[in-house]
Design a protein around this motif. Structure first.
Motif, mmCIF file in Angstrom:
data_model
loop_
_atom_site.group_PDB
_atom_site.id
_atom_site.type_symbol
_atom_site.label_atom_id
_atom_site.label_comp_id
_atom_site.label_asym_id
_atom_site.label_seq_id
_atom_site.Cartn_x
_atom_site.Cartn_y
_atom_site.Cartn_z
ATOM 1 N N VAL A 235 5.665 6.877 4.923
ATOM 2 C CA VAL A 235 5.317 7.690 3.873
ATOM 3 C C VAL A 235 4.218 6.882 3.390
ATOM 4 N N TYR A 236 3.148 7.617 3.073
ATOM 5 C CA TYR A 236 1.869 7.053 2.314
ATOM 6 C C TYR A 236 1.433 7.801 0.923
ATOM 7 N N TRP A 237 0.931 6.833 0.099
ATOM 8 C CA TRP A 237 0.596 7.482 -1.326
ATOM 9 C C TRP A 237 -0.326 6.730 -2.107
ATOM 10 N N LYS A 238 -1.294 7.316 -2.932
ATOM 11 C CA LYS A 238 -2.096 6.694 -3.875
ATOM 12 C C LYS A 238 -1.366 6.002 -4.830
ATOM 13 N N GLN A 239 -1.775 4.836 -4.918
ATOM 14 C CA GLN A 239 -1.006 3.974 -5.816
ATOM 15 C C GLN A 239 -2.156 3.311 -6.771
ATOM 16 N N THR A 240 -1.798 3.448 -8.198
ATOM 17 C CA THR A 240 -2.663 2.735 -9.222
ATOM 18 C C THR A 240 -1.627 1.815 -9.753
ATOM 19 N N CYS A 241 -2.455 0.757 -10.370
ATOM 20 C CA CYS A 241 -2.049 -0.330 -11.179
ATOM 21 C C CYS A 241 -2.370 -0.385 -12.735
ATOM 22 N N ASP A 242 -1.593 -1.021 -13.469
ATOM 23 C CA ASP A 242 -1.800 -1.263 -14.937
ATOM 24 C C ASP A 242 -3.079 -2.389 -15.017
ATOM 25 N N ASN A 243 -2.895 -3.405 -14.453
ATOM 26 C CA ASN A 243 -4.003 -4.268 -14.417
ATOM 27 C C ASN A 243 -5.034 -4.522 -13.647
ATOM 28 N N VAL A 244 -5.209 -3.665 -12.772
ATOM 29 C CA VAL A 244 -6.238 -3.731 -11.811
ATOM 30 C C VAL A 244 -6.808 -2.170 -11.625
ATOM 31 N N PRO A 245 -8.374 -2.088 -11.987
ATOM 32 C CA PRO A 245 -8.672 -0.566 -11.780
ATOM 33 C C PRO A 245 -8.736 -0.266 -10.453
ATOM 34 N N GLY A 246 -8.881 1.014 -10.261
ATOM 35 C CA GLY A 246 -9.097 1.727 -9.041
ATOM 36 C C GLY A 246 -7.852 2.291 -8.364
ATOM 37 N N GLU A 247 -7.914 2.939 -7.262
ATOM 38 C CA GLU A 247 -6.672 3.424 -6.480
ATOM 39 C C GLU A 247 -6.575 2.592 -5.206
ATOM 40 N N ARG B 2 3.116 8.115 -8.707
ATOM 41 C CA ARG B 2 2.224 8.078 -7.381
ATOM 42 C C ARG B 2 2.098 9.434 -6.992
ATOM 43 N N GLU B 3 0.820 9.433 -6.167
ATOM 44 C CA GLU B 3 0.618 10.941 -5.523
ATOM 45 C C GLU B 3 0.784 10.819 -4.004
ATOM 46 N N ILE B 4 1.943 11.184 -3.449
ATOM 47 C CA ILE B 4 2.502 11.068 -2.142
ATOM 48 C C ILE B 4 1.389 11.920 -1.303
ATOM 49 N N LEU B 5 0.756 11.423 -0.255
ATOM 50 C CA LEU B 5 -0.064 12.016 0.428
ATOM 51 C C LEU B 5 0.247 12.592 1.687
ATOM 52 N N GLY B 6 1.493 11.883 2.188
ATOM 53 C CA GLY B 6 1.916 12.662 3.457
ATOM 54 C C GLY B 6 3.099 11.513 4.201
ATOM 55 N N VAL B 7 3.600 12.176 5.291
ATOM 56 C CA VAL B 7 4.476 11.630 6.190
ATOM 57 C C VAL B 7 4.010 11.388 7.482
ATOM 58 N N LEU B 8 3.983 10.379 8.001
ATOM 59 C CA LEU B 8 3.607 10.231 9.532
ATOM 60 C C LEU B 8 4.847 9.795 10.301
ATOM 61 N N ARG B 9 4.941 9.997 11.396
ATOM 62 C CA ARG B 9 6.271 9.497 12.224
ATOM 63 C C ARG B 9 5.624 8.867 13.530
ATOM 64 N N ARG B 10 6.077 7.854 13.844
ATOM 65 C CA ARG B 10 5.494 6.831 15.121
ATOM 66 C C ARG B 10 6.778 6.344 15.722
#
Length: 117
Positions: free
Chosen positions: A83-95, A69-77
């Motif tokens: 924590v949010y990130w770019k996720q990919t999959c084996d069976n579904v194309p895209g991000e 995964r590519e961590i994009l950042g941390v937000l505080r509320r």
């Protein structure tokens, strides 16, 4: 010190192993591992479990998550770190955008949300 008072690096150090386990549990459709870091209320809620298992059965995304995964950042509320990130999959194309929310409850770090969109 509240979780939201920690630096991004400190939060990521805490949350990365948790995310690894949750992603692996999704791919295996393993409720016990998936709910390991949830609050007791959520982990023992039959409706929560039913909802997650339904999503596993209906979504190729949630059961083919790549461990990288590519961590994009941390937000505080308030008292929650997200924590949010770019996720990919084996069976579904895209991000996809994934997020994992944690909160300190009774001196323990607990998951209070996990989302892949």
């Amino acid at each position: 010190m509240a979780i939201t008072d920690k630096s991004d690096q400190e939060i990521l150090h805490i949350v990365k192993p948790m995310i690894d386990e949750v992603v692996d549990a999704c791919n295996r459709k393993d409720w016990d591992s998936f709910s390991k870091y949830q609050t007791d209320e959520e982990a023992n809620n039959p409706e929560n479990r039913k909802n997650v298992e339904r999503q596993w059965n209906e979504s190729d995304v949630l059961t083919s998550l790549k461990p990288e995964r590519e961590i994009l950042g941390v937000l505080r509320r308030d008292d929650v770190a997200l924590v949010y990130w770019k996720q990919t999959c084996d069976n579904v194309p895209g991000e996809f955008l994934a997020s994992y929310l944690i909160k300190e409850i009774n001196h323990e770090i607990k998951e209070v949300g996990f989302l892949v969109i």
